[in-house]
Design a protein around this motif. Structure first.
Motif, PDB file in Angstrom:
ATOM      1  N   LEU A 119       0.798  -1.232   0.000  1.00  0.00           N
ATOM      2  CA  LEU A 119       0.000   0.000   0.000  1.00  0.00           C
ATOM      3  C   LEU A 119       0.830   1.282   0.000  1.00  0.00           C
ATOM      4  CD1 LEU A 119      -2.793  -1.067   2.528  1.00  0.00           C
ATOM      5  CD2 LEU A 119      -3.001  -0.810   0.040  1.00  0.00           C
ATOM      6  N   ASP A 120       2.151   1.174   0.094  1.00  0.00           N
ATOM      7  CA  ASP A 120       3.009   2.366   0.079  1.00  0.00           C
ATOM      8  C   ASP A 120       3.352   2.687  -1.376  1.00  0.00           C
ATOM      9  OD1 ASP A 120       4.978   4.341   0.326  1.00  0.00           O
ATOM     10  OD2 ASP A 120       5.846   3.429   2.109  1.00  0.00           O
ATOM     11  N   GLU A 121       2.461   3.422  -2.031  1.00  0.00           N
ATOM     12  CA  GLU A 121       2.597   3.655  -3.477  1.00  0.00           C
ATOM     13  C   GLU A 121       3.922   4.309  -3.871  1.00  0.00           C
ATOM     14  OE1 GLU A 121       0.750   2.417  -5.837  1.00  0.00           O
ATOM     15  OE2 GLU A 121      -0.756   1.567  -4.501  1.00  0.00           O
ATOM     16  N   LYS A 124       6.779   1.800  -3.221  1.00  0.00           N
ATOM     17  CA  LYS A 124       6.590   0.668  -4.137  1.00  0.00           C
ATOM     18  C   LYS A 124       7.105   1.031  -5.538  1.00  0.00           C
ATOM     19  CE  LYS A 124       2.303  -0.385  -5.347  1.00  0.00           C
ATOM     20  NZ  LYS A 124       0.931  -0.966  -5.331  1.00  0.00           N
ATOM     21  N   THR A 148      -2.500  -5.788  -0.867  1.00  0.00           N
ATOM     22  CA  THR A 148      -3.293  -4.602  -0.532  1.00  0.00           C
ATOM     23  C   THR A 148      -4.176  -4.785   0.699  1.00  0.00           C
ATOM     24  OG1 THR A 148      -4.932  -5.321  -2.147  1.00  0.00           O
ATOM     25  CG2 THR A 148      -3.307  -3.695  -2.888  1.00  0.00           C
ATOM     26  N   ASP A 149      -4.189  -5.967   1.278  1.00  0.00           N
ATOM     27  CA  ASP A 149      -4.939  -6.188   2.516  1.00  0.00           C
ATOM     28  C   ASP A 149      -4.256  -5.413   3.639  1.00  0.00           C
ATOM     29  OD1 ASP A 149      -5.940  -7.264   4.991  1.00  0.00           O
ATOM     30  OD2 ASP A 149      -6.512  -9.096   3.948  1.00  0.00           O
ATOM     31  N   PRO A 150      -4.976  -4.576   4.365  1.00  0.00           N
ATOM     32  CA  PRO A 150      -4.363  -3.826   5.463  1.00  0.00           C
ATOM     33  C   PRO A 150      -3.717  -4.722   6.524  1.00  0.00           C
ATOM     34  CG  PRO A 150      -6.549  -2.962   4.999  1.00  0.00           C
ATOM     35  CD  PRO A 150      -6.393  -4.223   4.192  1.00  0.00           C
ATOM     36  N   ASN A 155       1.998  -4.173   5.546  1.00  0.00           N
ATOM     37  CA  ASN A 155       1.219  -2.961   5.804  1.00  0.00           C
ATOM     38  C   ASN A 155       0.933  -2.748   7.297  1.00  0.00           C
ATOM     39  OD1 ASN A 155       0.958  -2.393   3.005  1.00  0.00           O
ATOM     40  ND2 ASN A 155      -0.688  -3.900   2.865  1.00  0.00           N
ATOM     41  N   VAL A 161       1.075   1.256   5.797  1.00  0.00           N
ATOM     42  CA  VAL A 161       1.409   0.983   4.396  1.00  0.00           C
ATOM     43  C   VAL A 161       2.801   0.360   4.337  1.00  0.00           C
ATOM     44  CG1 VAL A 161      -0.026   2.858   3.471  1.00  0.00           C
ATOM     45  CG2 VAL A 161       2.374   3.301   4.000  1.00  0.00           C
TER      46      VAL A 161
END
Length: 194
Positions: A119-121, A124, A148-150, A155, A161
């Protein structure tokens, strides 16, 4: 075919079925000066060479966590606690003080590929670019490991993230592991202090 680890709902189930020191070991190295954690939750003989890459990326600069399978056989089927169920307490404690988390994983594959999720765009994208710059087929989207699951362990840091890097078996066995480690490490060293 189902394996024992498929039935684990979390680390408590794994720890009930397996013995620390006989089936697995946990390595934690906290670095009070760092808010970056490099983790290999399926290290040792669970997903081969992920421990090595994690150690190389972390060096002496970053926090390091490794969960390693040390059984004589059957490490994956007995110890692979899927990432969104990976809640080993020492790992969660370490991540609670980290702003950036990079999880190293291994997956099947006869082609050298790195599949980057999480989730850390911004991180990433930076990690994917530096691996791709080595000439390695690197995918950010459209693969089966989006992370993408928290609750995915990557994450679970302080910001909620992180980044997950899945390296195919071909990449781990025959690819430039040291160059990949150095590339990821360079991205983490360039992060601004939070």
């Amino acid at each position: 075919m189902s394996s024992p680890a498929d039935n684990y709902k979390g680390f408590t189930d794994l720890a009930t079925a397996q013995v620390e020191g006989t089936d697995y070991r946990v390595h934690v190295r906290a670095n009070a000066g760092s808010t970056v954690a490099v983790i290999a939750p399926h290290g040792g003989s669970i997903e081969q060479y992920t421990s090595d890459v994690a150690r190389d990326v972390a060096g002496a600069d970053f926090n390091l966590y490794i969960f390693e399978g040390i059984r004589h056989a059957g490490n994956y089927s007995a110890l692979h606690l899927t990432s969104h169920r990976f809640d080993e307490p020492r790992c969660l404690e370490l991540l609670s003080s980290c702003d950036h988390v990079v999880a190293l994983h291994g997956c099947a594959g006869d082609v050298q590929q790195a599949l980057v999720g999480g989730l850390d765009e911004p991180l990433k994208a930076a990690v994917a670019k530096t691996i791709a710059d080595l000439g390695i087929d690197t995918r950010l989207r459209g693969h089966q490991f989006p992370a993408t699951d928290p609750k995915n362990i990557c994450n679970r840091g302080r910001r909620g993230v992180g980044v997950q890097i899945e390296m195919t078996m071909a990449l781990r066995l025959h690819g430039p592991r040291e160059a990949i480690s150095a590339a990821i490490r360079s991205v983490l060293l360039a992060l601004p202090a939070v």
